[in-house]
Write an enzyme that holds these catalytic residues in place. Structure first.
Site, PDB file in Angstrom:
ATOM      1  CD  GLU A  66      -1.691  -8.913  -2.601  1.00 26.65           C
ATOM      2  OE1 GLU A  66      -1.342  -9.050  -1.412  1.00 26.65           O
ATOM      3  OE2 GLU A  66      -2.650  -8.191  -2.961  1.00 26.65           O
TER       4      GLU A  66
ATOM      5  CE  LYS B 204      -6.401  -2.391   1.118  1.00 24.35           C
ATOM      6  NZ  LYS B 204      -5.451  -3.446   1.533  1.00 24.35           N
TER       7      LYS B 204
ATOM      8  CG  HIS C  18      -2.625  -3.919  -1.249  1.00 24.70           C
ATOM      9  ND1 HIS C  18      -2.692  -3.088  -0.161  1.00 24.70           N
ATOM     10  CD2 HIS C  18      -2.698  -3.116  -2.346  1.00 24.70           C
ATOM     11  CE1 HIS C  18      -2.792  -1.829  -0.567  1.00 24.70           C
ATOM     12  NE2 HIS C  18      -2.804  -1.822  -1.892  1.00 24.70           N
TER      13      HIS C  18
ATOM     14  CG  PHE D 242      -0.515   5.464  -5.426  1.00 20.93           C
ATOM     15  CD1 PHE D 242      -0.954   4.247  -5.906  1.00 20.93           C
ATOM     16  CD2 PHE D 242      -1.382   6.557  -5.529  1.00 20.93           C
ATOM     17  CE1 PHE D 242      -2.212   4.107  -6.481  1.00 20.93           C
ATOM     18  CE2 PHE D 242      -2.639   6.434  -6.099  1.00 20.93           C
ATOM     19  CZ  PHE D 242      -3.051   5.206  -6.580  1.00 20.93           C
TER      20      PHE D 242
ATOM     21  CB  CYS E  58      -1.989   2.073   0.480  1.00 17.05           C
ATOM     22  SG  CYS E  58      -3.019   3.220  -0.461  1.00 17.05           S
TER      23      CYS E  58
ATOM     24  CG  HIS F  65      -7.448   0.992  -0.003  1.00 15.91           C
ATOM     25  ND1 HIS F  65      -6.616   0.958   1.091  1.00 15.91           N
ATOM     26  CD2 HIS F  65      -6.628   0.986  -1.094  1.00 15.91           C
ATOM     27  CE1 HIS F  65      -5.364   0.954   0.701  1.00 15.91           C
ATOM     28  NE2 HIS F  65      -5.345   0.950  -0.631  1.00 15.91           N
TER      29      HIS F  65
END
Length: 415
Positions: free
Chosen positions: A316, A337, A305, A403, A165, A342
């Site tokens: 975060e 998002k 994010h 990831f 991502c 996403h």
């Protein structure tokens, strides 16, 4: 040799909120959710039966039918976004030095639907195996960038960043550095993804990563809310035209904002989970600000994010507090998002566009679907819940994490 300045001179996108930047931005400010029941396949047996799909998409409105058969959907989205951005930039394509124009693209997965279809057809076949001759070039993650260059004849640096991502955020960081070093005059930069598919939804379901709020998809993406239950998968493409400042000025280009800095690092912690202490995220934000030469007190907005997952939505904000201390309470924070879903490898690019538009228009897009703050979060942080907020925005950060612990952060500055 001093590093050159880099500015943004064109924007383009196709995503769940719109087929162009203007429509997308309007829907962001209006708090529109792009989520709805999945139409790309029969999802009735899946734990998650909804996604943020691109609406009313017909490829023959953009491509010749023969060309459609040669391109996975992720490539189509990438080309469409690039076309809008290139047109928006006003580049003189007839007289430009195309050896000095590059394409750096991001994709986390690439042609997942193509891979699934060809593998399924092989598994179901009873005779000799038959594969589409375009199987490999349709599937590979670098082909969108290649196809954009082929369409326009751009012969400068061309490659794809693949870091889950964080892919298109890393593309932006790489493009920034190449332009700073004088390796190109213009770089077409962004990302695209099309993973709303059987293996995409099924795979993320198996990870327990997706929301299963099938009774109310539009409110399923709810970052920082106490009742969040996973992210909503999206699709689309987004593109920014990055240009060396003097080159842009010389040709009289419209300048949206400056790409002032960027950074990339790794949590080195876990395959899919973020460092719960937010150490990598903290470091990448501080490194990006240092790279831009901007002190923390000048930061106004962070497009986080913010995926609406249990662990990420805690790590975060922890990182933001660790990085900025009391200054964090003066910032606006929001997760777009909550509206787009996403976009995986394209997330960094669409969220960079949101930052550019926020800086240019002095308005922060909201984090929608908020009801109750997660108890682990500091209520003094301004997550810009449910409604946009007007404020002067001179400097914005965009965070993107993937990831494998991949972290990317870029700094957008008003010119």
């Amino acid at each position: 040799m001093g590093l050159k300045r880099v500015v943004i001179t064109g924007l383009g996108t196709i995503n769940p909120l719109g087929h162009n930047v203007a429509e997308t931005w309007e829907n962001m400010l209006n708090g529109v959710s792009g989520a709805g029941p999945i139409t790309r396949f029969d999802a009735s047996n899946f734990k998650t039966q909804f996604a943020c799909e691109v609406k009313d998409y017909n490829p023959v409105n953009f491509f010749d039918r023969k060309e459609v058969r040669k391109m996975d959907l992720y490539t189509q989205f990438g080309i469409i976004a690039a076309r809008e951005a290139i047109q928006d930039s006003g580049i003189d394509l007839e007289n430009a030095n195309k050896k000095r124009i590059g394409v750096i693209w991001g994709a986390g997965i690439g042609g997942l639907q193509t891979f699934f279809e060809e593998s399924y057809n092989f598994a179901m076949g009873k005779d000799m195996p038959r594969f589409n001759p375009f199987f490999i070039p349709k599937m590979i993650a670098n082909i969108a960038g290649g196809m954009i260059a082929i369409e326009y004849g751009f012969k400068g640096p061309n490659y794809t960043t693949v870091s889950a991502c964080a892919s298109s955020a890393h593309a932006l960081v790489d493009a920034l550095n190449l332009l700073r070093l004088g390796k190109a005059d213009i770089i077409v930069c962004g990302g695209s993804e099309a993973a709303v598919s059987v293996p995409g939804v099924g795979g993320f379901n198996a990870l327990h990563a997706l929301s299963t709020r099938n009774d109310d998809p539009k409110t399923a993406s709810r970052p920082f809310d106490a009742d969040r239950d996973g992210f909503v998968i999206g699709e689309g493409g987004a593109c920014l035209i990055l240009e060396e400042y003097e080159h842009a000025v010389q040709r009289g280009a419209k300048i949206y904002a400056e790409l002032a800095g960027g950074a990339a690092n790794c949590d080195a912690y876990h395959m899919t989970a973020p460092d719960p202490e937010g150490n990598g995220a903290c470091d990448v934000m501080l490194e990006a600000m240092a790279d831009a030469g901007i002190p923390a007190e000048q930061l106004d907005y962070i497009n986080v994010h913010g995926t609406s997952t249990g662990l990420g939505d805690i790590a975060e904000p922890t990182a933001i507090m660790k990085a900025f201390g009391e200054q964090a309470y003066k910032l606006n924070i929001s997760s777009t998002k909550s509206m787009t879903g996403h976009l995986l490898g394209a997330a960094g690019a669409i969220e960079a566009i949101a930052c550019v538009m926020a800086v240019q228009n002095d308005i922060v897009p909201p984090t929608i679907n908020f009801h109750n703050l997660a108890p682990e979060l500091d209520p003094k942080l301004n997550f810009t819940f449910n409604e946009p907020q007007k404020r002067t925005i001179n400097v914005a950060l965009s965070n993107t994490f993937g990831f494998g612990g991949h972290n990317g952060c870029i700094v957008i500055k008003k010119v």
